[in-house]
Structure formats: C-alpha cells, structure tokens
Write a protein that holds these residues in place. Sequence first.
Motif, PDB file in Angstrom:
ATOM      1  N   LEU A  68       6.330   3.902  -1.289  1.00  0.00           N
ATOM      2  CA  LEU A  68       5.839   3.680  -2.648  1.00  0.00           C
ATOM      3  C   LEU A  68       7.001   3.619  -3.640  1.00  0.00           C
ATOM      4  O   LEU A  68       7.005   2.807  -4.566  1.00  0.00           O
ATOM      5  CB  LEU A  68       4.832   4.761  -3.053  1.00  0.00           C
ATOM      6  N   LEU A 119       1.961   4.400  -9.358  1.00  0.00           N
ATOM      7  CA  LEU A 119       2.809   4.784  -8.225  1.00  0.00           C
ATOM      8  C   LEU A 119       3.304   6.224  -8.363  1.00  0.00           C
ATOM      9  O   LEU A 119       3.371   6.948  -7.369  1.00  0.00           O
ATOM     10  CB  LEU A 119       4.003   3.833  -8.096  1.00  0.00           C
ATOM     11  N   ALA A 164       0.656   8.506  -7.221  1.00  0.00           N
ATOM     12  CA  ALA A 164       0.528   8.454  -5.762  1.00  0.00           C
ATOM     13  C   ALA A 164       1.707   9.148  -5.078  1.00  0.00           C
ATOM     14  O   ALA A 164       1.520   9.823  -4.058  1.00  0.00           O
ATOM     15  CB  ALA A 164       0.419   7.011  -5.290  1.00  0.00           C
ATOM     16  N   LEU A 192      -3.164   4.096  -1.179  1.00  0.00           N
ATOM     17  CA  LEU A 192      -2.229   2.982  -1.151  1.00  0.00           C
ATOM     18  C   LEU A 192      -1.605   2.763   0.224  1.00  0.00           C
ATOM     19  O   LEU A 192      -0.681   1.971   0.357  1.00  0.00           O
ATOM     20  CB  LEU A 192      -1.120   3.201  -2.185  1.00  0.00           C
TER      21      LEU A 192
END
Length: 186
Positions: free
Chosen positions: A99, A70, A73, A83
């Motif tokens: 996220l 995460l 991202a 995602l």
Amino acid sequence: MATRRNGIRGLGTAVAAGLGLMTGALAGVAAQRRTLDSLRIRLEHMEEQVAHTHRHSNLANQQHLHWELLSKAIDSPELAEVLDIFEVPASPQKRRQYLFANALYTNLLFYYRIGNLSRDEFFGRVRGLLQNPVVKEYWFATQGQRATLPEDSDEAELGRMVDDLLRQLDDADGEEWWVVGEPTID
C-alpha cells in the motif's frame, strides 16, 4: 437651367457624403470586429486556463483522498484487508508495504500528470524506486490491476513503460542501474 445643374451637383455631393459615411461606418465595424475577435480569443484562453487549473485542483483533491484512504489502510490491518487485491496472498506487513509502494507510485504519477515531472524525471524516479525489492514485488503483484486500465490512458502507457524498464533492469548489469533504459512508450 442653372438651378438644375446645381441640383445634380448637390446630388453628387450627397452621394459622396453618403459613401464617405458608409466607408467610415464599415471601417468602424471592421475595427469593432477585430476588437471582438481579440476579446474572444483572450476569453477562450482564459477559459482554457481555468479548466486547466480546475483539472489540477481535482487531481490534487483526488491525490489527497487517495493518501487518506491508504493511510487508514496502512494503519489498520482490518482496513488493509479490503485493499488486498494483489496477485499473490500477502501478509499484513507485506500488504502495508504494498500500500505504501502504491502511494509512492501514485504520487509520482500525479506529479507527472500535473506537469511537475517530465517523462524523463518520472522515469528516473521510478527507476530508483524499482531498486527496492518490495516495490518490485508490489509491481508484479498489481499486474492484473494495470491490465484493466484503458489502453490509451496515461497510467496504462506509463505502466507499460515501467514494465519495459523492469525487463531492462533484469537484463542489465546491476552495478549501474541508474543508466538503464530509455523512457519510451509504445
């Protein structure tokens, strides 16, 4: 004849001695059995503890990996696109916020699973998170993902609890949100 009587008496003594030996041996076997049973129970308990510790270790490793992915991202809009599986299209900024909301929720879920939070504590922390409009949007944007969870999983049950809490929060007076709802699961 006197010799014969003595032989019978000797036989009785031998039988008594044999019975005594057998009784002693049986008592020894019974004591060993109790000791072995006690050791077996202790070993089973230790095996359960090792399995429990191993499960927590696996969860911790998974949580760490989840956060690393995460974080990458969140830091990279290009990776965040991978995602983007939300119900509604999200801008790069909104996607990063979602996220991060996912990371916060997953962290609470992990803490609950390893026993660092009770159900009531989990409920209270989620209730606080849901005061943030971005977290609420994230929750609605990920409805479809939660629908794919096995019905009897912890995550699905807690998700239904959060859904119910959101309905209660929407129906309640917003000024006392911290007392809304009960951590129930169907």
